[in-house]
Enzyme design. Structure first.
Site, PDB file in Angstrom:
ATOM      1  N   GLY A   1     -45.398 -27.096  -0.779  1.00  0.00           N
ATOM      2  CA  GLY A   1     -46.606 -27.906  -0.222  1.00  0.00           C
ATOM      3  C   GLY A   1     -47.565 -27.658  -1.226  1.00  0.00           C
TER       4      GLY A   1
ATOM      5  N   CYS B   1     -74.691 -24.804  11.231  1.00  0.00           N
ATOM      6  CA  CYS B   1     -75.158 -23.331  11.756  1.00  0.00           C
ATOM      7  C   CYS B   1     -74.021 -22.351  11.911  1.00  0.00           C
ATOM      8  CB  CYS B   1     -75.952 -23.671  12.838  1.00  0.00           C
ATOM      9  SG  CYS B   1     -77.341 -24.534  12.361  1.00  0.00           S
TER      10      CYS B   1
ATOM     11  N   TYR C   1     -54.102 -28.320   1.987  1.00  0.00           N
ATOM     12  CA  TYR C   1     -54.896 -27.595   3.098  1.00  0.00           C
ATOM     13  C   TYR C   1     -56.403 -27.835   3.111  1.00  0.00           C
ATOM     14  CZ  TYR C   1     -50.036 -25.709   3.397  1.00  0.00           C
ATOM     15  OH  TYR C   1     -48.649 -25.328   3.260  1.00  0.00           O
TER      16      TYR C   1
HETATM   17  N1  PLP Z   1     -42.243 -24.909   5.137  1.00  0.00           N
HETATM   18  C1  PLP Z   1     -42.977 -24.442   6.324  1.00  0.00           C
HETATM   19  C2  PLP Z   1     -41.804 -24.259   7.365  1.00  0.00           C
HETATM   20  C3  PLP Z   1     -44.123 -24.220   6.325  1.00  0.00           C
HETATM   21  O1  PLP Z   1     -44.812 -23.599   7.493  1.00  0.00           O
HETATM   22  C4  PLP Z   1     -44.924 -24.344   5.143  1.00  0.00           C
HETATM   23  C5  PLP Z   1     -46.516 -23.661   5.108  1.00  0.00           C
HETATM   24  O2  PLP Z   1     -46.855 -23.151   6.044  1.00  0.00           O
HETATM   25  C6  PLP Z   1     -44.486 -24.736   3.864  1.00  0.00           C
HETATM   26  C7  PLP Z   1     -42.970 -25.061   3.840  1.00  0.00           C
HETATM   27  C8  PLP Z   1     -45.264 -24.813   2.769  1.00  0.00           C
HETATM   28  O3  PLP Z   1     -45.928 -23.778   2.332  1.00  0.00           O
HETATM   29  P1  PLP Z   1     -46.794 -23.810   0.625  1.00  0.00           P
HETATM   30  O4  PLP Z   1     -47.757 -24.880   1.050  1.00  0.00           O
HETATM   31  O5  PLP Z   1     -47.100 -22.441   0.592  1.00  0.00           O
HETATM   32  O6  PLP Z   1     -45.708 -24.285  -0.234  1.00  0.00           O
END
Ligand code: PLP
Length: 397
Positions: free
Chosen positions: A264, A331, A360
């Site tokens: 991700g 605040c 994120y």
């Molecule tokens: N797969 C699962 C099941 C996850 O919960 C996450 C992130 O929390 C990811 C993949 C992606 O992780 P990253 O963004 O660190 O690659």
């Protein structure tokens, strides 16, 4: 960003504003694709990192598949053109409605996280008269150095099941006409820097899969989750090919298994920036503050994880540098972007960019403070376009 002058975007769309570079997303995806070429693995982008449908479309066109954690994310992937087999459905608390939706749509597999969930999937598949493939998410009890909130693979965590319980789940579903076990998966957390940790994870999952296959399962997929590192300080580089070398060597010995990964952050983090305008500057008892118009509702990472993002002013200036804390208008003392960093003195009305906010970032934004969620822009060479409008107050209230 690429060939677009960022300041133009702030003038045209206002701030706070997220902008993403298409080129950066494509480059990161291709480096994973290249790294897995020799072992024929599958890449399922973790939609939770950034779910903007236009970004998902870019990845889909590159040949990427998706990992989703909710019905909403499955809908986003579908909107981007993904079919059932392009999707794996993970997450420790899928509702009955979400599971029924996924079974009806069809997935490459649903990752089961408890015996109760397996029972529900079995019941739903029988009722819907739909066959569905599943994997079992195991908790391999692997510890590595990362932030406590993003570690997910130790015994104390809520995720997955023990290898013994994986066996129980297999025994429970093996007679089902509708549910078939095809994979073992895990996600032990984010920012896994050491390639040997990845290999250790692969070895644990392969060993569990071999045990289950010896008992009659037909496991094909070994899914190592996400967690590929992104260095927000830009001190370490990431070479996907090198990172996968130990894991690839292991997989070569088990050609019956297909490697799956769910990156991700690594794919989208560096593609995004958050643009903001300076509202005020002030000094309190010797502490200097730069108050901007973006807030913790736009980017929660500093408050939630103590995350460090580089911040750069958008206008060149010869003004002297000084230590300042870049903070938002809410605040809360947690509403900050950086504490005591060195920046040239900025004036109200000038702009700055918070870097590496593609992952994120927007997706964790909220309406806290009854603030509207920001707009998102996609930059592609010398072109740019709005890919999400700023929320209206009617939508935010
Ligand atoms: N797969 C699962 C099941 C996850 O919960 C996450 C992130 O929390 C990811 C993949 C992606 O992780 P990253 O963004 O660190 O690659």
């Amino acid at each position: 960003m690429e060939n677009v002058e960022i300041k133009k975007l702030t003038e045209k769309f206002g701030t706070p504003l997220y902008a993403y570079s298409k080129e950066s997303i494509v480059k990161e995806y291709r480096s994973f694709a290249h790294a897995l070429k020799g072992i024929g693995g599958r890449i399922h982008y973790a939609v939770k990192a950034n779910a903007n449908v236009e970004l998902l479309k870019i990845l889909k066109r590159e040949g990427c598949s998706f990992d989703v954690d909710s019905e909403g994310e499955m809908r986003a992937a579908t909107k981007a053109g993904a079919r059932g087999k392009d999707i794996i459905f993970t997450g420790p608390g899928k509702s009955s409605e979400e599971l029924a939706f996924a079974i009806q749509k069809g997935c490459r597999y649903i990752a089961v996280e408890s015996l109760q969930e397996a029972a529900l999937i079995k019941k739903l598949a029988r009722t819907l008269l739909k066959k569905i493939d599943v994997s079992i998410r195991v908790n391999p009890d692997i510890r590595f150095k990362t932030h406590a909130y993003i570690a997910t693979g130790e015994k104390k965590h809520k995720f997955g099941v023990s290898p013994q319980n994986a066996l129980r789940i297999f025994e429970f579903i093996k007679q089902s006409k509708y549910v078939r076990l095809v994979g073992i998966n895990a996600h032990i957390g984010c920012q896994i820097e050491n390639p040997d940790t990845r290999k250790l994870l692969a070895a644990r999952l392969i060993s569990i899969a071999l045990t289950l296959n010896a008992k009659g399962a037909a496991i094909q997929y070994i899914d190592l989750g996400g967690g590929f590192p992104y260095d927000y300080r830009h001190q370490k580089t990431f070479d996907a090919k090198k990172y996968f070398e130990p894991t690839a060597r292991l997989f070569k010995r088990y050609p019956q298994f297909t490697l799956v990964i769910e990156p991700g952050r690594r794919i989208v983090a560096g593609a995004g920036i958050l643009l903001a305008k300076v509202l005020y500057t002030k000094e309190n008892y010797g502490n200097h503050f730069t108050v901007i118009d973006a807030a913790m509702n736009d980017l929660i990472r500093p408050a939630l994880y103590g995350a460090t993002h580089r911040i750069v002013p958008l206008q060149a200036t010869s003004r002297p540098k000084q230590l300042t804390s870049v903070v938002g208008p809410i605040c809360e003392s947690a509403d900050f972007f950086a504490n005591r960093i060195s920046l040239p003195l900025m004036k109200p009305g000038e702009f700055l960019a918070v870097l590496d906010t593609g992952a994120y970032g927007f997706i964790m934004s909220s309406n806290y403070g009854l603030r509207r969620k920001p707009a998102e822009i996609l930059v592609d060479q010398n072109k740019y376009r709005l890919i999400r409008k700023r929320q209206t107050y009617e939508q935010a209230l």
